[in-house]
Design a protein around this motif. Structure first.
Motif, PDB file in Angstrom:
ATOM      1  N   PHE A   1      48.929  36.999  29.190  1.00 41.66           N
ATOM      2  CA  PHE A   1      47.633  36.803  29.988  1.00 41.66           C
ATOM      3  C   PHE A   1      47.768  37.896  31.041  1.00 41.66           C
ATOM      4  CE2 PHE A   1      46.542  32.516  29.563  1.00 41.66           C
ATOM      5  CZ  PHE A   1      47.478  32.000  29.259  1.00 41.66           C
ATOM      6  N   SER A   2      46.762  38.362  31.318  1.00 41.72           N
ATOM      7  CA  SER A   2      46.897  39.807  32.418  1.00 41.72           C
ATOM      8  C   SER A   2      45.900  39.728  33.452  1.00 41.72           C
ATOM      9  CB  SER A   2      46.522  40.972  31.154  1.00 41.72           C
ATOM     10  OG  SER A   2      46.727  42.197  31.970  1.00 41.72           O
ATOM     11  N   LEU A   3      45.737  40.888  34.219  1.00 37.44           N
ATOM     12  CA  LEU A   3      44.860  41.206  35.176  1.00 37.44           C
ATOM     13  C   LEU A   3      44.105  42.307  34.931  1.00 37.44           C
ATOM     14  CD1 LEU A   3      47.166  40.270  38.452  1.00 37.44           C
ATOM     15  CD2 LEU A   3      45.391  38.803  37.262  1.00 37.44           C
ATOM     16  N   SER A   4      42.963  42.081  35.252  1.00 36.50           N
ATOM     17  CA  SER A   4      41.812  43.324  35.097  1.00 36.50           C
ATOM     18  C   SER A   4      40.946  43.642  36.370  1.00 36.50           C
ATOM     19  CB  SER A   4      40.743  43.177  33.911  1.00 36.50           C
ATOM     20  OG  SER A   4      39.937  44.159  33.797  1.00 36.50           O
ATOM     21  N   TRP A   5      40.776  45.038  36.784  1.00 41.37           N
ATOM     22  CA  TRP A   5      40.261  45.293  38.027  1.00 41.37           C
ATOM     23  C   TRP A   5      38.728  45.281  37.769  1.00 41.37           C
ATOM     24  CZ3 TRP A   5      41.496  45.635  42.758  1.00 41.37           C
ATOM     25  CH2 TRP A   5      40.381  46.246  43.706  1.00 41.37           C
ATOM     26  N   ASN A   6      38.226  44.444  38.919  1.00 44.13           N
ATOM     27  CA  ASN A   6      36.688  44.343  38.945  1.00 44.13           C
ATOM     28  C   ASN A   6      36.128  45.034  39.978  1.00 44.13           C
ATOM     29  OD1 ASN A   6      34.075  42.996  39.278  1.00 44.13           O
ATOM     30  ND2 ASN A   6      34.613  41.238  38.545  1.00 44.13           N
ATOM     31  N   ASN A   7      35.349  45.933  39.657  1.00 40.27           N
ATOM     32  CA  ASN A   7      34.753  47.184  40.470  1.00 40.27           C
ATOM     33  C   ASN A   7      33.674  46.271  41.379  1.00 40.27           C
ATOM     34  OD1 ASN A   7      36.043  49.438  40.079  1.00 40.27           O
ATOM     35  ND2 ASN A   7      34.881  49.492  38.186  1.00 40.27           N
ATOM     36  N   PHE A   8      33.199  45.042  41.186  1.00 41.89           N
ATOM     37  CA  PHE A   8      32.040  44.673  41.670  1.00 41.89           C
ATOM     38  C   PHE A   8      32.624  43.819  43.046  1.00 41.89           C
ATOM     39  CE2 PHE A   8      28.646  45.701  39.215  1.00 41.89           C
ATOM     40  CZ  PHE A   8      28.879  45.745  38.027  1.00 41.89           C
ATOM     41  N   ASN A   9      33.840  42.882  42.822  1.00 43.38           N
ATOM     42  CA  ASN A   9      34.319  42.205  43.747  1.00 43.38           C
ATOM     43  C   ASN A   9      35.536  43.097  44.485  1.00 43.38           C
ATOM     44  OD1 ASN A   9      36.073  41.457  42.082  1.00 43.38           O
ATOM     45  ND2 ASN A   9      35.501  39.477  41.613  1.00 43.38           N
ATOM     46  N   GLU A  10      35.826  43.879  43.830  1.00 49.95           N
ATOM     47  CA  GLU A  10      37.090  44.828  44.210  1.00 49.95           C
ATOM     48  C   GLU A  10      38.416  43.995  44.408  1.00 49.95           C
ATOM     49  OE1 GLU A  10      34.971  48.470  46.879  1.00 49.95           O
ATOM     50  OE2 GLU A  10      36.021  47.084  47.864  1.00 49.95           O
ATOM     51  N   GLU A  11      38.667  43.365  43.237  1.00 52.66           N
ATOM     52  CA  GLU A  11      39.907  42.565  42.902  1.00 52.66           C
ATOM     53  C   GLU A  11      40.114  42.298  41.494  1.00 52.66           C
ATOM     54  OE1 GLU A  11      39.136  39.061  45.403  1.00 52.66           O
ATOM     55  OE2 GLU A  11      38.124  38.000  43.493  1.00 52.66           O
ATOM     56  N   ASN A  12      41.330  41.840  41.264  1.00 54.59           N
ATOM     57  CA  ASN A  12      41.686  41.672  39.830  1.00 54.59           C
ATOM     58  C   ASN A  12      41.249  40.593  39.371  1.00 54.59           C
ATOM     59  OD1 ASN A  12      43.293  44.196  39.364  1.00 54.59           O
ATOM     60  ND2 ASN A  12      45.156  43.142  40.646  1.00 54.59           N
ATOM     61  N   ASP A  13      40.480  40.448  38.226  1.00 59.61           N
ATOM     62  CA  ASP A  13      40.411  39.082  37.588  1.00 59.61           C
ATOM     63  C   ASP A  13      41.334  38.824  36.525  1.00 59.61           C
ATOM     64  OD1 ASP A  13      36.682  40.086  37.268  1.00 59.61           O
ATOM     65  OD2 ASP A  13      37.990  39.247  39.054  1.00 59.61           O
ATOM     66  N   GLU A  14      41.588  37.409  36.328  1.00 63.72           N
ATOM     67  CA  GLU A  14      42.299  37.089  35.317  1.00 63.72           C
ATOM     68  C   GLU A  14      41.731  37.128  34.019  1.00 63.72           C
ATOM     69  OE1 GLU A  14      44.113  33.435  37.919  1.00 63.72           O
ATOM     70  OE2 GLU A  14      43.899  32.946  35.761  1.00 63.72           O
ATOM     71  N   VAL A  15      42.630  37.766  32.963  1.00 68.03           N
ATOM     72  CA  VAL A  15      42.254  37.699  31.584  1.00 68.03           C
ATOM     73  C   VAL A  15      42.901  37.212  30.563  1.00 68.03           C
ATOM     74  CG1 VAL A  15      40.525  39.685  32.365  1.00 68.03           C
ATOM     75  CG2 VAL A  15      42.899  40.073  31.447  1.00 68.03           C
TER      76      VAL A  15
END
Length: 258
Positions: free
Chosen positions: A166-180
Motif C-alpha cells: 500500500f502507498s500514498l500518492s499526491w492528489n493535486n486537486f484536493n492537495e493531499e495524499n490519496d491511498e493507493v
C-alpha cells in the motif's frame, strides 16, 4: 656517450623519501623484489645499478622501497648514491636506465628539458607514491536497455495480479495524499497474455471491502492506462515505492480474491 661522474652529484635533483620506507628483511627478500621489478634476470642478483641524468651516470644501490597506501602492489624504489644521498624512482624508469641505449638520441638531444627530474612528467615517474593510482582501463559502458513499449488495449479487459504493498500518492486537486494499492505480476489475460509487471490503482471503497494484504492474489476487470504513480508528500517509509510504477488500473470491477 654518457661519462662517469661520481664527483658531480650536485647535478642530480634528488627526490628523497618522505619519512620511513620499507627495507629488505634479508638477501632472499632483496632478490625477490629486485626480480619483481625486472632489474635483474641473472642467477646472481645485481647489487649495483646505473643512474643516468644529463649525459652523466652514477652508480647506485637499492636501499628499500615505498608502498602506495591504497595499493600495496605499487612501489617506489629508494636508491642510494655514493655520497649517501637517497632518491626515489619508479622501478620501470630505473630499469630503462640500465639499457645501453638510454641517454642516446632524444635523451641527449633534449637533456635540458625532458630527462631532468625537475621536469613534472619525470617527477611523476620517479615518485608515484605522491600521485594517484593509475586508473585501470574502463570497460565500455553498456547502454541501458529501453523498456519494451506495451500495446495497451483500449477496452475493458480481464487481469490477474497480486498485491505488492500500500502507498500514498499526491492528489493535486484536493492537495493531499490519496491511498493507493501497488500491484505486481499484473497480466492482461488475452489470447496472447501481456505481462505488465507493476501497476497501481486507487484504494477505493470497493477494494477496501476485501481487506487486502500484501501477497493476496486478485482477478478483476478494468481498463489500463499509462500513467506514472505520483509520489506522495511526507510519507512514512513503509509507503515508499522503490521502483517506478508506470501503469494505472481504472475502475476495477468483478473483483475476486484468491
Amino acid at each position: 656517450m654518457l661519462s662517469a661522474a661520481s664527483s658531480q652529484l650536485n647535478e642530480v635533483t634528488f627526490l628523497p623519501p618522505k619519512g620511513s620506507y620499507e627495507t629488505f628483511t634479508d638477501e632472499g627478500h632483496y632478490a625477490e623484489k629486485v626480480r619483481e621489478w625486472g632489474l635483474s634476470t641473472t642467477k646472481e642478483v645485481k647489487k649495483q645499478f646505473l643512474y643516468k641524468e644529463k649525459n652523466l651516470q652514477y652508480t647506485v644501490t637499492v636501499k628499500g622501497y615505498e608502498v602506495y597506501e591504497k595499493n600495496p602492489e605499487i612501489n617506489t624504489i629508494v636508491i642510494e648514491f655514493q655520497d649517501g644521498n637517497l632518491c626515489c624512482i619508479h622501478p620501470a624508469y630505473l630499469k630503462e636506465m640500465q639499457a645501453s641505449s638510454f641517454g642516446k638520441g632524444s635523451f641527449s638531444d633534449a637533456a635540458e628539458s625532458s630527462p631532468s627530474p625537475s621536469n613534472e612528467k619525470e617527477k611523476t615517474e620517479m615518485h608515484p607514491a605522491e600521485d594517484k593510482v593509475p586508473e585501470s582501463p574502463k570497460e565500455p559502458s553498456k547502454k541501458k536497455e529501453k523498456p519494451v513499449k506495451l500495446e495497451l488495449p483500449e477496452e475493458k479487459v480481464h487481469f490477474t495480479a497480486s498485491v505488492k504493498q500500500f502507498s500514498l500518492s499526491w492528489n493535486n486537486f484536493n492537495e493531499e495524499n490519496d491511498e493507493v494499492i501497488i500491484l505486481e505480476n499484473l497480466v492482461i489475460q488475452l489470447e496472447n497474455p501481456i505481462e505488465v509487471g507493476l501497476s497501481w490503482c486507487s484504494h477505493s471503497k470497493t477494494l477496501k471491502k476485501f481487506e487486502l494484504s500484501p501477497g493476496d492474489i486478485l482477478e478483476f476487470d478494468g481498463k489500463i492506462v499509462k500513467k506514472k504513480l505520483p509520489k506522495g508528500k511526507d510519507v512514512e517509509e513503509q509507503f515508499i515505492v522503490a521502483d517506478p510504477v508506470l501503469y494505472k488500473i481504472n475502475n476495477p470491477s468483478k473483483i475476486k480474491k484468491g
